[in-house]
Scaffold this motif. Structure first.
Motif, PDB file in Angstrom:
ATOM      1  N   GLY A 254     -47.436  19.677  58.863  1.00 39.28           N
ATOM      2  CA  GLY A 254     -46.255  20.187  58.194  1.00 39.28           C
ATOM      3  C   GLY A 254     -46.426  20.269  56.690  1.00 39.28           C
ATOM      4  N   LEU A 255     -47.028  19.232  56.105  1.00 38.91           N
ATOM      5  CA  LEU A 255     -47.262  19.248  54.659  1.00 38.91           C
ATOM      6  C   LEU A 255     -48.237  20.349  54.260  1.00 38.91           C
ATOM      7  CD1 LEU A 255     -47.402  15.456  53.726  1.00 38.91           C
ATOM      8  CD2 LEU A 255     -45.781  17.160  52.874  1.00 38.91           C
ATOM      9  N   LEU A 256     -49.279  20.569  55.057  1.00 39.99           N
ATOM     10  CA  LEU A 256     -50.202  21.663  54.768  1.00 39.99           C
ATOM     11  C   LEU A 256     -49.456  22.990  54.718  1.00 39.99           C
ATOM     12  CD1 LEU A 256     -53.279  20.638  56.943  1.00 39.99           C
ATOM     13  CD2 LEU A 256     -53.359  21.178  54.491  1.00 39.99           C
ATOM     14  N   SER A 257     -48.615  23.229  55.697  1.00 39.70           N
ATOM     15  CA  SER A 257     -47.834  24.460  55.731  1.00 39.70           C
ATOM     16  C   SER A 257     -46.914  24.563  54.514  1.00 39.70           C
ATOM     17  CB  SER A 257     -47.013  24.507  57.024  1.00 39.70           C
ATOM     18  OG  SER A 257     -46.222  25.660  57.072  1.00 39.70           O
ATOM     19  N   LYS A 258     -46.302  23.463  54.180  1.00 42.13           N
ATOM     20  CA  LYS A 258     -45.340  23.430  53.070  1.00 42.13           C
ATOM     21  C   LYS A 258     -46.024  23.662  51.718  1.00 42.13           C
ATOM     22  CE  LYS A 258     -41.655  20.303  51.509  1.00 42.13           C
ATOM     23  NZ  LYS A 258     -40.850  19.132  51.925  1.00 42.13           N
ATOM     24  N   VAL A 259     -47.172  23.035  51.510  1.00 44.20           N
ATOM     25  CA  VAL A 259     -47.886  23.196  50.241  1.00 44.20           C
ATOM     26  C   VAL A 259     -48.441  24.615  50.109  1.00 44.20           C
ATOM     27  CG1 VAL A 259     -49.819  22.393  48.839  1.00 44.20           C
ATOM     28  CG2 VAL A 259     -48.446  20.742  50.120  1.00 44.20           C
ATOM     29  N   CYS A 308     -37.642  14.842  63.255  1.00 41.76           N
ATOM     30  CA  CYS A 308     -38.128  14.437  61.933  1.00 41.76           C
ATOM     31  C   CYS A 308     -39.623  14.119  62.038  1.00 41.76           C
ATOM     32  CB  CYS A 308     -37.365  13.211  61.438  1.00 41.76           C
ATOM     33  SG  CYS A 308     -37.813  12.671  59.776  1.00 41.76           S
ATOM     34  N   LEU A 309     -40.421  14.694  61.163  1.00 43.59           N
ATOM     35  CA  LEU A 309     -41.871  14.524  61.216  1.00 43.59           C
ATOM     36  C   LEU A 309     -42.341  13.305  60.438  1.00 43.59           C
ATOM     37  CD1 LEU A 309     -42.948  18.257  60.729  1.00 43.59           C
ATOM     38  CD2 LEU A 309     -42.496  17.030  62.865  1.00 43.59           C
ATOM     39  N   PHE A 310     -41.628  12.950  59.374  1.00 44.50           N
ATOM     40  CA  PHE A 310     -42.011  11.790  58.567  1.00 44.50           C
ATOM     41  C   PHE A 310     -40.795  11.267  57.825  1.00 44.50           C
ATOM     42  CE2 PHE A 310     -43.454  10.323  54.247  1.00 44.50           C
ATOM     43  CZ  PHE A 310     -43.934   9.089  54.658  1.00 44.50           C
ATOM     44  N   LEU A 387     -38.957  19.133  61.266  1.00 41.29           N
ATOM     45  CA  LEU A 387     -39.443  20.279  62.019  1.00 41.29           C
ATOM     46  C   LEU A 387     -38.666  21.535  61.648  1.00 41.29           C
ATOM     47  CD1 LEU A 387     -41.363  21.297  64.237  1.00 41.29           C
ATOM     48  CD2 LEU A 387     -39.647  20.603  65.931  1.00 41.29           C
ATOM     49  N   SER A 388     -37.400  21.394  61.308  1.00 35.30           N
ATOM     50  CA  SER A 388     -36.595  22.561  60.915  1.00 35.30           C
ATOM     51  C   SER A 388     -37.184  23.272  59.703  1.00 35.30           C
ATOM     52  CB  SER A 388     -35.158  22.130  60.628  1.00 35.30           C
ATOM     53  OG  SER A 388     -35.121  21.066  59.706  1.00 35.30           O
ATOM     54  N   GLU A 389     -37.798  22.510  58.798  1.00 36.76           N
ATOM     55  CA  GLU A 389     -38.438  23.145  57.645  1.00 36.76           C
ATOM     56  C   GLU A 389     -39.627  23.991  58.090  1.00 36.76           C
ATOM     57  OE1 GLU A 389     -39.767  22.081  53.066  1.00 36.76           O
ATOM     58  OE2 GLU A 389     -39.157  20.467  54.430  1.00 36.76           O
ATOM     59  N   ILE A 390     -40.319  23.569  59.123  1.00 36.98           N
ATOM     60  CA  ILE A 390     -41.424  24.349  59.670  1.00 36.98           C
ATOM     61  C   ILE A 390     -40.886  25.643  60.282  1.00 36.98           C
ATOM     62  CG2 ILE A 390     -43.393  24.307  61.227  1.00 36.98           C
ATOM     63  CD1 ILE A 390     -43.379  22.272  58.809  1.00 36.98           C
ATOM     64  N   TYR A 391     -39.738  25.580  60.937  1.00 37.60           N
ATOM     65  CA  TYR A 391     -39.087  26.793  61.433  1.00 37.60           C
ATOM     66  C   TYR A 391     -38.781  27.737  60.273  1.00 37.60           C
ATOM     67  CZ  TYR A 391     -38.238  25.283  66.290  1.00 37.60           C
ATOM     68  OH  TYR A 391     -38.374  24.921  67.609  1.00 37.60           O
TER      69      TYR A 391
END
Length: 487
Positions: A254-259, A308-310, A387-391
């Motif tokens: 998730g962090l990789l995707s976000k960054v 929640c992922l973290f 996970l919603s942020e990944i969506y």
């Protein structure tokens, strides 16, 4: 160094799952003794997580405190809402006697955390063969989590103290500290620093993968009970349990995707978001967006930790929040406007509380409800990545690739799971889509500190009650403290 690294302030000897999460720093010991066995390494890593959960960092300031105030989630015009310090952030006054010490504390605290990560990485790399019971599994897990934490702390520093990449300002501002007791490294541009963050995360992903996807599946695959509760354990000791409170494989993807998205690399942002979604939501079904809520307030899962992922863990979180809100209600701003057309959204019906007499809403996420399971487990969690942020990332990136139907299908999946049943069959353009995503973020991240960075990354105006604050780098970016402590 001007401070004692909190990683050295620990208590040795942990006897249960709760001890692993609840142990408090009490005494300083020599680092050579600390790293003489694997328990010392476990405790040192736990110390980094504990410092991150402190009220000066993610336990208040970087969650329901300062960052939530900056995103206009609270009614700052009502004297019942904010204390003096937060009220100045509501006005974006970063030079006052009330705000400057908080900003300094955030800078110092995050670099202090980074120093602790660097010390632990140095020691685990030098550890003798046979130090760890599970050998390379344990060593790699410690290294992977620590490397991911170092990247995460640097990422939040650059998000707060440097312009967003969308402004294309590549002035060197922030050093990336990757060595223990080294001289201060040269300052890097935003993109160069984000490249360092990504390099650490890519290494960390590979280091934790074996533990989280093969060796210890039980704490990873059973939602809230597995990652945040005490129902499913690894069988190899508490260090391998409670993966939701640790930099686990889901969180690193998730962090990789976000960054990558923050940097503007939508191809790689979609790549890692899709890897998380396709593998663990669609195929294995280890993750899911929470779609069932109970109307009983003292039983309700108010932070929907299933998706929640973290999260950080602070045993005193409800007390900290309760003491703050004893005289300050943290009244939410513009709730009816945010949910217009979606009045049955679960996030409004079940995660907010309306004062019928005064007509304002407050959040239930950090409210003590007198139920041991809710208060002692979920109540102590500080959600950081969902996970919603990944969506949201997938929706934006798919749309950019010309895949509007696929983007809206992912958006529908998220919205329907939250009870937002209004159909969105098409959008009029990218800006319309981004407004929908930001509106969903306003519902999703109440008191979690993430909304501010949505506005900053997109350079969008910050929504208030019926109006909008014009985007400005002076609003979105803190001035680097004059001391520039990097420990």
């Amino acid at each position: 160094m001007k401070k004692i690294i909190g990683i050295l302030l620990i208590v040795l000897g942990l006897s249960s799952c709760n001890d692993w999460l609840d142990v408090n720093p009490k005494s300083q010991i020599d680092k050579n003794k600390l790293f003489s066995d694997e328990t010392g390494f476990f405790n040192a890593l736990n110390g980094i997580y504990q410092q991150g959960a402190d009220g000066s960092l993610y336990g208040q300031t970087l969650s329901w405190g300062m960052l939530s105030v900056l995103s206009q989630q609270y009614d700052g015009n009502d004297y019942h809402t904010l204390n003096t310090n937060e009220a100045y952030f509501y006005e974006y006054d970063y030079e006052s006697e009330y705000t400057k010490p908080i900003i300094q504390s955030v800078w110092d605290g995050l670099y202090n955390e980074i120093a602790g990560c660097n010390l632990l990485l140095k020691e685990v790399e030098a550890a003798k063969p046979g130090m760890f019971t599970l050998d390379s599994v344990t060593r790699n897990l410690i290294m992977g989590e620590t490397m991911a934490l170092r990247a995460f702390f640097h990422f939040d520093i650059v998000r707060m103290f440097a312009p967003a990449p969308i402004l294309q300002d590549q002035t060197p501002l922030i050093p990336y500290q990757a060595e223990w007791q080294s001289v201060v490294k040269p300052s890097l541009s935003v993109n160069d620093l984000l490249d360092k963050v990504l390099a650490d995360l890519l290494k960390a992903k590979n280091l934790v993968a074996l533990n989280d996807t093969i060796v210890h599946l039980m704490p990873m695959r059973y939602g809230y009970e597995g990652r945040f509760g005490a129902t499913y354990n690894s069988g190899d000791g508490s260090f391998f349990d409670h993966r939701g409170y640790r930099m686990n494989y889901y969180a690193i993807l998730g962090l990789l995707s976000k960054v990558y998205l923050y940097k503007g690399d939508t191809d790689n942002a979609l790549r890692y978001a899709s890897e998380l979604y396709d593998n663990f939501v669609v195929q294995k079904k280890w993750l899911k967006i929470k779609s069932d809520y109970t109307s009983s307030e003292n039983q309700r899962q108010k932070k929907h930790l299933d998706d929640c992922l973290f999260a950080f863990y602070n045993a005193n979180l409800l007390t900290i929040y309760g003491n703050y809100t004893k005289d300050n209600d943290l009244r939410l701003l513009g709730v009816d406007d945010i949910y217009a057309g979606d009045e049955n959204d679960y996030r409004k019906l079940y995660l907010l509380e309306k004062n019928e007499d005064a007509g304002y809403y407050t959040s239930l996420r950090y409210k003590q409800v007198g139920n041991g399971d809710r208060d002692n487990y979920e109540g102590r969690a500080i959600p950081v990545l969902r996970l919603s942020e990944i969506y949201h990332i997938m929706v934006e990136c798919l749309y950019d690739k010309g895949m509007e139907a696929e983007a809206l299908a992912i958006l529908k999946e998220l919205r329907m799971s939250r009870g937002a049943n209004r159909e969105i069959e098409s959008v009029s353009g990218k800006d319309d889509l981004l407004n929908i995503i930001v509106n969903d973020a306003r519902r999703e991240f109440v008191g979690e500190g993430q909304l501010f960075f949505y506005y900053k990354r997109l350079n969008k105006g910050i929504k208030t009650d019926g109006s909008e604050i014009i985007p400005d780098n002076k609003i979105f970016t803190f001035k680097i403290p004059e001391s520039q402590n990097v420990f």
